[in-house]
Design a protein around this motif. Structure first.
Motif, PDB file in Angstrom:
ATOM      1  N   LEU A   1       0.853  -1.317  -0.001  1.00  0.00           N
ATOM      2  CA  LEU A   1       0.163   0.161   0.026  1.00  0.00           C
ATOM      3  C   LEU A   1       1.044   1.157  -0.051  1.00  0.00           C
ATOM      4  CD1 LEU A   1      -2.888  -1.000   2.363  1.00  0.00           C
ATOM      5  CD2 LEU A   1      -2.774  -0.981  -0.226  1.00  0.00           C
ATOM      6  N   PRO A   2       1.744   1.412   0.912  1.00  0.00           N
ATOM      7  CA  PRO A   2       2.664   2.608   0.877  1.00  0.00           C
ATOM      8  C   PRO A   2       3.409   2.991  -0.595  1.00  0.00           C
ATOM      9  CG  PRO A   2       3.417   1.468   2.926  1.00  0.00           C
ATOM     10  CD  PRO A   2       2.358   0.585   1.926  1.00  0.00           C
ATOM     11  N   PHE A   3       3.502   1.577  -1.381  1.00  0.00           N
ATOM     12  CA  PHE A   3       4.471   1.777  -2.699  1.00  0.00           C
ATOM     13  C   PHE A   3       3.552   1.699  -3.617  1.00  0.00           C
ATOM     14  CE2 PHE A   3       7.044  -0.415   0.817  1.00  0.00           C
ATOM     15  CZ  PHE A   3       7.879   0.704   0.999  1.00  0.00           C
ATOM     16  N   LYS A   4       2.397   1.886  -3.602  1.00  0.00           N
ATOM     17  CA  LYS A   4       1.587   1.812  -4.800  1.00  0.00           C
ATOM     18  C   LYS A   4       2.040   2.943  -5.946  1.00  0.00           C
ATOM     19  CE  LYS A   4      -3.349   1.890  -6.009  1.00  0.00           C
ATOM     20  NZ  LYS A   4      -4.660   2.187  -5.437  1.00  0.00           N
ATOM     21  N   PHE A   5       2.062   4.168  -5.453  1.00  0.00           N
ATOM     22  CA  PHE A   5       2.573   5.044  -6.345  1.00  0.00           C
ATOM     23  C   PHE A   5       3.850   4.662  -7.178  1.00  0.00           C
ATOM     24  CE2 PHE A   5       4.968   6.381  -2.717  1.00  0.00           C
ATOM     25  CZ  PHE A   5       6.270   6.627  -3.320  1.00  0.00           C
ATOM     26  N   VAL A   6       4.769   3.915  -6.581  1.00  0.00           N
ATOM     27  CA  VAL A   6       5.994   3.519  -7.302  1.00  0.00           C
ATOM     28  C   VAL A   6       5.602   2.496  -8.273  1.00  0.00           C
ATOM     29  CG1 VAL A   6       8.364   2.541  -6.772  1.00  0.00           C
ATOM     30  CG2 VAL A   6       7.315   4.149  -5.129  1.00  0.00           C
ATOM     31  N   PHE A   7       4.666   1.532  -8.057  1.00  0.00           N
ATOM     32  CA  PHE A   7       4.680   0.189  -8.817  1.00  0.00           C
ATOM     33  C   PHE A   7       3.706   0.866 -10.153  1.00  0.00           C
ATOM     34  CE2 PHE A   7       5.888  -1.736  -4.867  1.00  0.00           C
ATOM     35  CZ  PHE A   7       6.940  -2.394  -5.431  1.00  0.00           C
ATOM     36  N   LYS A   8       2.940   1.887  -9.880  1.00  0.00           N
ATOM     37  CA  LYS A   8       1.943   2.119 -11.063  1.00  0.00           C
ATOM     38  C   LYS A   8       2.654   2.495 -12.333  1.00  0.00           C
ATOM     39  CE  LYS A   8      -1.775   4.059  -9.781  1.00  0.00           C
ATOM     40  NZ  LYS A   8      -3.019   4.676  -9.311  1.00  0.00           N
ATOM     41  N   GLY A   9       2.337   1.709 -13.450  1.00  0.00           N
ATOM     42  CA  GLY A   9       2.845   1.913 -14.553  1.00  0.00           C
ATOM     43  C   GLY A   9       4.109   1.545 -14.914  1.00  0.00           C
ATOM     44  N   VAL A  10       4.790   0.876 -14.205  1.00  0.00           N
ATOM     45  CA  VAL A  10       6.283   0.552 -14.232  1.00  0.00           C
ATOM     46  C   VAL A  10       6.234  -0.582 -15.373  1.00  0.00           C
ATOM     47  CG1 VAL A  10       8.184  -0.917 -13.162  1.00  0.00           C
ATOM     48  CG2 VAL A  10       7.121   0.754 -11.980  1.00  0.00           C
ATOM     49  N   GLY A  11       5.244  -1.516 -15.508  1.00  0.00           N
ATOM     50  CA  GLY A  11       5.161  -2.815 -16.355  1.00  0.00           C
ATOM     51  C   GLY A  11       4.922  -1.999 -17.763  1.00  0.00           C
ATOM     52  N   LYS A  12       4.362  -0.803 -18.048  1.00  0.00           N
ATOM     53  CA  LYS A  12       4.152  -0.274 -19.413  1.00  0.00           C
ATOM     54  C   LYS A  12       5.448   0.303 -20.126  1.00  0.00           C
ATOM     55  CE  LYS A  12      -0.424   0.619 -17.804  1.00  0.00           C
ATOM     56  NZ  LYS A  12      -1.407   1.819 -17.700  1.00  0.00           N
ATOM     57  N   ALA A  13       5.243   0.565 -21.194  1.00  0.00           N
ATOM     58  CA  ALA A  13       6.319   1.035 -22.146  1.00  0.00           C
ATOM     59  C   ALA A  13       6.669   2.471 -21.520  1.00  0.00           C
ATOM     60  CB  ALA A  13       5.790   1.265 -23.533  1.00  0.00           C
ATOM     61  N   ASP A  14       7.860   2.962 -21.621  1.00  0.00           N
ATOM     62  CA  ASP A  14       8.159   4.110 -21.061  1.00  0.00           C
ATOM     63  C   ASP A  14       7.740   5.236 -21.794  1.00  0.00           C
ATOM     64  OD1 ASP A  14       9.713   6.461 -20.197  1.00  0.00           O
ATOM     65  OD2 ASP A  14      11.749   5.920 -20.955  1.00  0.00           O
ATOM     66  N   PRO A  15       6.862   6.322 -20.940  1.00  0.00           N
ATOM     67  CA  PRO A  15       6.011   7.450 -21.787  1.00  0.00           C
ATOM     68  C   PRO A  15       6.923   8.262 -22.243  1.00  0.00           C
ATOM     69  CG  PRO A  15       5.588   7.418 -19.359  1.00  0.00           C
ATOM     70  CD  PRO A  15       6.583   6.098 -19.729  1.00  0.00           C
ATOM     71  N   ASP A  16       8.161   8.595 -21.560  1.00  0.00           N
ATOM     72  CA  ASP A  16       9.046   9.653 -21.898  1.00  0.00           C
ATOM     73  C   ASP A  16       9.754   9.223 -23.209  1.00  0.00           C
ATOM     74  OD1 ASP A  16       8.067  11.035 -20.013  1.00  0.00           O
ATOM     75  OD2 ASP A  16       9.600  10.153 -18.646  1.00  0.00           O
ATOM     76  N   ALA A  17      10.069   7.931 -23.753  1.00  0.00           N
ATOM     77  CA  ALA A  17      10.863   7.522 -24.774  1.00  0.00           C
ATOM     78  C   ALA A  17      10.237   8.030 -25.870  1.00  0.00           C
ATOM     79  CB  ALA A  17      10.902   6.177 -24.638  1.00  0.00           C
ATOM     80  N   PRO A  18      11.182   8.572 -26.987  1.00  0.00           N
ATOM     81  CA  PRO A  18      10.651   8.723 -28.201  1.00  0.00           C
ATOM     82  C   PRO A  18      10.019   7.756 -28.972  1.00  0.00           C
ATOM     83  CG  PRO A  18      13.291   8.651 -28.260  1.00  0.00           C
ATOM     84  CD  PRO A  18      12.684   8.445 -26.975  1.00  0.00           C
ATOM     85  N   ALA A  19       8.978   8.039 -29.728  1.00  0.00           N
ATOM     86  CA  ALA A  19       8.389   7.242 -30.358  1.00  0.00           C
ATOM     87  C   ALA A  19       9.037   6.384 -31.613  1.00  0.00           C
ATOM     88  CB  ALA A  19       7.045   7.669 -31.048  1.00  0.00           C
ATOM     89  N   GLU A  20       8.878   5.190 -31.838  1.00  0.00           N
ATOM     90  CA  GLU A  20       9.692   4.608 -32.838  1.00  0.00           C
ATOM     91  C   GLU A  20       8.972   4.637 -33.953  1.00  0.00           C
ATOM     92  OE1 GLU A  20      11.051   0.811 -31.978  1.00  0.00           O
ATOM     93  OE2 GLU A  20      11.724   1.125 -30.000  1.00  0.00           O
TER      94      GLU A  20
END
Length: 77
Positions: free
Chosen positions: A55-74
């Motif tokens: 529960l305290p680490f929910k914000f850390v794990f949210k979205g980690v399994g998805k692709a990097d949103p900051d990476a340039p699009a291929e």
């Protein structure tokens, strides 16, 4: 301040590789120090503690399994 994707990914690895085993050892140590309850009560406590650690680490794990949103699009080939 929001963590970047790379920072969240690194912190999630630290939490899972160092923090979670330390939490498990601490929980088992505390359960061994108190008088042992019935097996169903003990199972319930371990199940509850299994959910509580994240529960305290929910914000850390949210979205980690998805692709990097900051990476340039291929570009598509």
């Amino acid at each position: 301040m929001a963590l970047s994707y790379k920072a969240r990914k690194r912190w999630s690895l630290v939490i899972l590789l160092i923090g979670l085993p330390a939490y498990v050892v601490a929980c088992v140590t505390v359960m061994n120090m108190i008088e042992r309850p019935s097996i169903l009560v003990e199972l319930g406590i371990y199940i509850a503690l299994g959910f509580v650690w994240a529960l305290p680490f929910k914000f850390v794990f949210k979205g980690v399994g998805k692709a990097d949103p900051d990476a340039p699009a291929e570009p598509d080939a």
